[in-house]
Scaffold this motif. Structure first.
Motif, mmCIF file in Angstrom:
data_model
loop_
_atom_site.group_PDB
_atom_site.id
_atom_site.type_symbol
_atom_site.label_atom_id
_atom_site.label_comp_id
_atom_site.label_asym_id
_atom_site.label_seq_id
_atom_site.Cartn_x
_atom_site.Cartn_y
_atom_site.Cartn_z
ATOM 1 N N LYS A 155 95.522 46.484 38.906
ATOM 2 C CA LYS A 155 94.533 46.243 37.850
ATOM 3 C C LYS A 155 94.973 45.052 36.986
ATOM 4 O O LYS A 155 94.164 44.181 36.647
ATOM 5 C CB LYS A 155 94.418 47.514 36.980
ATOM 6 C CG LYS A 155 93.145 47.606 36.220
ATOM 7 C CD LYS A 155 92.966 49.039 35.713
ATOM 8 C CE LYS A 155 91.977 49.034 34.557
ATOM 9 N NZ LYS A 155 91.981 50.300 33.830
ATOM 10 N N CYS B 74 94.361 41.858 38.830
ATOM 11 C CA CYS B 74 92.948 41.462 38.910
ATOM 12 C C CYS B 74 92.540 40.626 37.693
ATOM 13 O O CYS B 74 91.646 39.791 37.779
ATOM 14 C CB CYS B 74 92.048 42.696 39.049
ATOM 15 S SG CYS B 74 92.188 43.444 40.679
ATOM 16 N N ARG C 245 93.595 36.902 38.552
ATOM 17 C CA ARG C 245 93.201 36.623 39.932
ATOM 18 C C ARG C 245 93.505 35.185 40.368
ATOM 19 O O ARG C 245 93.899 34.933 41.494
ATOM 20 C CB ARG C 245 91.684 36.945 40.021
ATOM 21 C CG ARG C 245 91.055 37.000 41.351
ATOM 22 C CD ARG C 245 91.675 38.059 42.215
ATOM 23 N NE ARG C 245 91.539 37.695 43.607
ATOM 24 C CZ ARG C 245 92.329 36.869 44.254
ATOM 25 N NH1 ARG C 245 93.345 36.302 43.649
ATOM 26 N NH2 ARG C 245 92.141 36.609 45.526
ATOM 27 N N GLU D 78 91.598 48.322 48.107
ATOM 28 C CA GLU D 78 91.058 47.798 46.845
ATOM 29 C C GLU D 78 91.489 46.331 46.646
ATOM 30 O O GLU D 78 90.696 45.483 46.251
ATOM 31 C CB GLU D 78 91.553 48.686 45.684
ATOM 32 C CG GLU D 78 91.211 48.197 44.293
ATOM 33 C CD GLU D 78 89.724 48.287 43.977
ATOM 34 O OE1 GLU D 78 89.009 49.020 44.693
ATOM 35 O OE2 GLU D 78 89.281 47.591 43.030
ATOM 36 N N GLN E 117 89.214 42.964 46.365
ATOM 37 C CA GLN E 117 89.296 42.067 45.203
ATOM 38 C C GLN E 117 89.643 40.632 45.609
ATOM 39 O O GLN E 117 89.806 39.763 44.757
ATOM 40 C CB GLN E 117 90.344 42.580 44.208
ATOM 41 C CG GLN E 117 89.987 43.911 43.552
ATOM 42 C CD GLN E 117 88.793 43.802 42.614
ATOM 43 O OE1 GLN E 117 88.520 42.733 42.064
ATOM 44 N NE2 GLN E 117 88.070 44.893 42.445
#
Ligand code: ADE
Ligand code: ZN
Length: 340
Positions: free
Chosen positions: A154, A157, A160, A186, A190
């Motif tokens: 998380k 992300c 990124r 996941e 992403q």
């Protein structure tokens, strides 16, 4: 100086398996401990060096995690990474793909952003000062629970733009790649590219899981894949890159004697193998030392070295155009090299 040594030193290189925390030289460890007021279990540089005697991956990881406790500020991460890039520039390294272990820092109260900002600043300076290109690969510590991995993903992300790929490292036995299938799904959704350490100490089935469950684009280490003929055939057919780390394998007793290292047999079998340093401060040598030692131990010839050198650019995450430019420059270097 032997002509092959001269060639290895001068050859344009790419390094694809390098833990930035594993470049922490004992001198810097002691200096940062002082700068940050951190108590280390080592009194001086010599005591640190004495701790670098490992019987296994876990022995090493215990010292590695203790060592990284001196990294606290963005400046520390900058200094660490820029020192590595400076050394690599001197060894004619053109491109690096660098692992970092955020959970080794966030667990001590050092924020994800502190780590990343120091590393990103160093990579930008490396590009500016040395023309060196780079990618960051964020590793998940596999001995920790899935839920910690999700929290780390998380954080990634949010950043990124600066993180290209996700990797998997730390204690391998008992922590198979499939433990992180959902995290990797996941991560791929992403937009992160996937790689994983597999088959360093773990069985060939861990390499299969990395390929099938995590859908990795590259296997880090993968030595034990060589025990499974069907897996070898598959990896040759699909040209799955493997990041082999000879001095690491020697120091962690993955392969006690480099004269028995499988690298040459892997190359002859048609596997897409590359040479890397892993944790050079802890294992006694950077990328050039890894090339020189394995070339000597296995009596590699110039064609083997050229193949290994090219493989690194082929296996990199440079885009197609960058790859072609790097390979053209590599081939031109080979053509112009004076073997006399
Ligand atoms: N972390 C740093 N180096 C590692 C290695 N060689 N294997 C697993 N985890 C690591
Ligand atoms: Zn590694």
């Amino acid at each position: 100086m032997n002509v092959l040594t001269r060639f290895i030193e001068a050859m344009p290189k790419a390094e694809l398996h390098l833990h930035i925390e594993g470049t922490l030289e004992p001198e810097m460890m002691i200096a940062l401990a002082e700068r940050n007021g951190i108590q280390l279990p080592y009194a001086d540089v010599e005591a640190v060096r004495r701790a670098f005697a490992f019987g296994s991956l876990q022995d090493f990881l215990d010292v590695y995690y203790a060592g990284m406790s001196v990294l606290v500020t963005s400046r520390d991460f900058f200094d660490l990474a820029f020192a590595y890039l400076t050394r690599m520039h001197a060894q004619n390294v053109q491109h690096v793909e660098i692992f970092f272990d955020p959970q080794g820092h966030t667990a001590r109260g050092v924020s994800f952003d502190t780590v990343l900002s120091g590393l990103v600043d160093a990579l930008e300076r490396g590009k500016r000062d040395y023309g060196m290109t780079s990618k960051l690969i964020m590793c998940i510590l596999r001995h920790l629970p899935e839920e910690d991995a999700f929290a780390t993903l998380k954080a990634a992300c949010r950043c990124r733009d600066h993180i290209f790929a996700i990797g998997l490292d730390s204690s391998e036995m008992g922590h198979p790649p499939s433990k992180f299938s959902r995290v990797y799904r996941e991560a791929r959704e992403q937009g992160f590219v996937a790689v994983a350490h597999a088959g360093e100490e773990g069985p060939p089935s861990y390499v299969c899981e990395a390929l099938d469950d995590l859908q990795v684009k590259r296997i880090d280490h993968g030595n034990r894949a060589f025990e499974d003929a069907d897996l070898v055939q598959r990896m040759v057919r699909d040209q799955v890159p493997m990041t082999i780390c000879p001095l690491s394998n020697k120091r962690l007793q993955v392969c006690p004697d480099l004269t028995h290292h499988p690298l040459k047999r892997m190359l002859r079998a048609g596997l897409l193998v590359t040479v890397n340093s892993d944790d050079p401060s802890y294992f006694g040598g950077y990328i050039t030392d890894n090339f020189l030692e394995i070339a000597g131990a296995l009596e590699l010839d110039r064609n083997d070295i050229i193949q290994l050198g090219r493989n690194a650019f082929v296996s990199s995450f440079l885009n197609d155009q960058e790859k072609q430019t790097s390979l053209d420059a590599f081939d031109q270097f080979v053509e112009r090299f004076s073997w006399k």
